[in-house]
Design an enzyme around this catalytic site. Sequence first.
Site, PDB file in Angstrom:
ATOM      1  N   ASP A 273       0.868  -1.169   0.000  1.00 57.51           N
ATOM      2  CA  ASP A 273       0.000   0.000   0.000  1.00 57.51           C
ATOM      3  C   ASP A 273       0.914   1.231   0.000  1.00 57.51           C
ATOM      4  O   ASP A 273       2.138   1.121   0.114  1.00 57.51           O
ATOM      5  CB  ASP A 273      -0.938  -0.024   1.207  1.00 57.51           C
ATOM      6  CG  ASP A 273      -2.223   0.748   0.939  1.00 57.51           C
ATOM      7  OD1 ASP A 273      -2.216   1.663   0.089  1.00 57.51           O
ATOM      8  OD2 ASP A 273      -3.245   0.454   1.588  1.00 57.51           O
ATOM      9  N   TYR A 274       0.313   2.382  -0.111  1.00 55.10           N
ATOM     10  CA  TYR A 274       1.043   3.632  -0.326  1.00 55.10           C
ATOM     11  C   TYR A 274       2.090   3.858   0.767  1.00 55.10           C
ATOM     12  O   TYR A 274       1.753   4.084   1.911  1.00 55.10           O
ATOM     13  CB  TYR A 274       0.036   4.776  -0.351  1.00 55.10           C
ATOM     14  CG  TYR A 274       0.541   6.078  -0.914  1.00 55.10           C
ATOM     15  CD1 TYR A 274       0.297   6.420  -2.235  1.00 55.10           C
ATOM     16  CD2 TYR A 274       1.245   6.976  -0.124  1.00 55.10           C
ATOM     17  CE1 TYR A 274       0.745   7.619  -2.753  1.00 55.10           C
ATOM     18  CE2 TYR A 274       1.704   8.179  -0.635  1.00 55.10           C
ATOM     19  CZ  TYR A 274       1.445   8.498  -1.948  1.00 55.10           C
ATOM     20  OH  TYR A 274       1.893   9.691  -2.470  1.00 55.10           O
TER      21      TYR A 274
END
Length: 735
Positions: A273-274
């Site tokens: 994820d980011y």
Amino acid sequence: MPNAAKPADPRVESLLARMTVEEKVGQLGVFADMVRPFAPDVNPENNVRNAGEVLEQVRAGRVGSLFNGVGAAQGREIQRVAVEESRLGIPVILAADVIHGMRTVFPIPLGEAASFEPELAYRTARATAIEATAAGIHWTYAPAVDIARDQRWGRGAEGAGEDTFLGCAFAAARVRGFQGADLRAADSLLATPKHFVGYGAVAAGMEYNYVEIAEGTLRDVHLPPFKAALDAGALAVMTAFNDINGVPASANHALLTGLLREQWGFPGVVVSDYTADMELVAHGYAADDRDATLRAFSAGMDMSMQSGFYAAHLPALVESGQVPMAALDAAVRRVLELKAAVGLFDDPYRSLDPARESDVSQLPAHEALARDAARRSIVLLRNEADVLPLRGGQRIAAIGPFVRDRDNIEGCWTLFGDKTRYVTLEEGLRAGLPAGSTLEVVDGCGLEAPLEGGIEAAVAAARAADVVLLAVGEPQRYSGEAQSRTRIVIPPAQQALAEAVAATGTPVVVLLRNGRALALEGAVRDAAAILVTWFLGSQTGHAVADVVYGGYSPSARLPVSFPHDSGQQPFFYNHPRTGRPETPEMSEFKARWREHPNTALYPFGHGLGYARIEYGPTAVSAPVLDWDGTLEVRATVRNAGTRAVEEVVQLYLHDRVGSRVRPVRELKGFRKLELQPGESREVVFALSRAQLAFTRADVSHGAEPGAFDVWIAPSSVAGAPARFELLPPQDAARG
């Protein structure tokens, strides 16, 4: 499709043999697509580059994927640079957060799960894929398959609710819908189940928080939807931000490698994820950026999103021997095989056709689907004196901040919706207004603040009306990522409006707009009728009007339990039994709160239609289930009303004695029936030992012989059970 057992792709192996370490590492980088129109407000700024810098990195072979840009023509230019100007001509894969619709927006996933129709989710995901791929996107970071048992957590809006069985059904359906029958097709959108794993179990429902979880709960509740998504064909998985029992999910070797790859045989790509790898330092799990890179990559995270850590540190880690070249090659091979699987080596310009993007011939069909999906997602919680559906000739007052509102229709994580096509509640109510009826619209208050004279105008309209449609609930930004709440109630200004309108004595129908289960209070809780309308997407107004005016009988059921009070969270219907359950025989020393019973205001599975449905007793075909046998569970369901309706018939099970304390009930099946007035149908479910299995005390998976209760019922708390016994293997053999 990549598979551990299939022969190596010669194109991939040829590329690997020619790639420099920097080019290999480049394939593992996912960066913001600043070349095309980008949605910058959905992620914090980090490692941001301008369009020229992004294209230069593509030209240098330092980018494996770009995300959250949109547009076929500019996407084609990105790909041209990759395949015609980079040394090895490796195509990039273009990704985006396309969660519940592209230009056409469908209900938030939690709302759609209320339909109890996985086939509906398949169809909306398929339509989403058609629109997204036309706009130059190959890969979506969806579906979210997190099980959310605490409604304070905002990202429950993105999943299918609190139940694992329902979550598995919707996870598989959405993957199949996004990807279609052929991953190489121009309208196939690569799916990514997320967030692996346990994200929905964050402590106190607080976003990004820690997770302390029993092994059995992790295996029985949170992992199965991921397995269902992978079994449906997903070839990418996204890691979670949280830690699990002290080990961050994005550097958890036991889960990313031991479970996902070695036990499940997952051949695809794990993407962070980011900036999840960057956050290992803040977690206190990694000493610095280089250490974070080593830990994440060594655990099994193939692709790093936006942090730039892999590009900065992996080459040196390989040179030092801390990361073996074979491990780097294995990760790069998975990324290249993924690109081959979706057809980018055969046609790099797949899904990058400006003519297809400009073709709007699909939109009428998608709008019709959006309207149907929205009305199938609406849950009728309460309908005293059959105030709904409204009748012709009534004076209707539509009151509340959501009646005219256009900015809180789509719900969280809608980056590319065509707002010009959104239908407001007022527009839908006016378009479908029955003959002889009148409609007056008053805002009454703002989403979070009073309006000068607003309550006075609302009270006057209510007094002049035969019925009030009160549109209240959460602003859109209250749910989704980083939107945890301590009190899951509607804002005070809206509650004050509700109290004033209710005091007029005019019957009130609440149109609740929300991205989670709410603790309803006062006049909202006590309204004559309550419709849960979630965030329904593009066709909100028409869908709500269809239900309110009776063109469609509501058929959705709650995928989450509505509590009496926020303080009950986490609350979920399938909680384990306790040694002091709340029963009439026990006095105050029982499992309950001082202020409220240990029950839901409206339980999982609850929902009404416009006819009364009667359930006959649950019966089993035999008192025992052989170890390798099958048992039939049946009940008769009758429409005792005067309208055709759709009923969600639900199958629940309870294991009376187990090596681990078992849930009071567990959903094991459901079926949606259309019943004509007066029609009776016998519903039959088949049960086998596999449906009785769980993670036992020794962490093995399987069923245990003994007594079971089983219900066919309209909700998780309704009905009386039948009983049967699962025989041990030796008894079955003797029989």
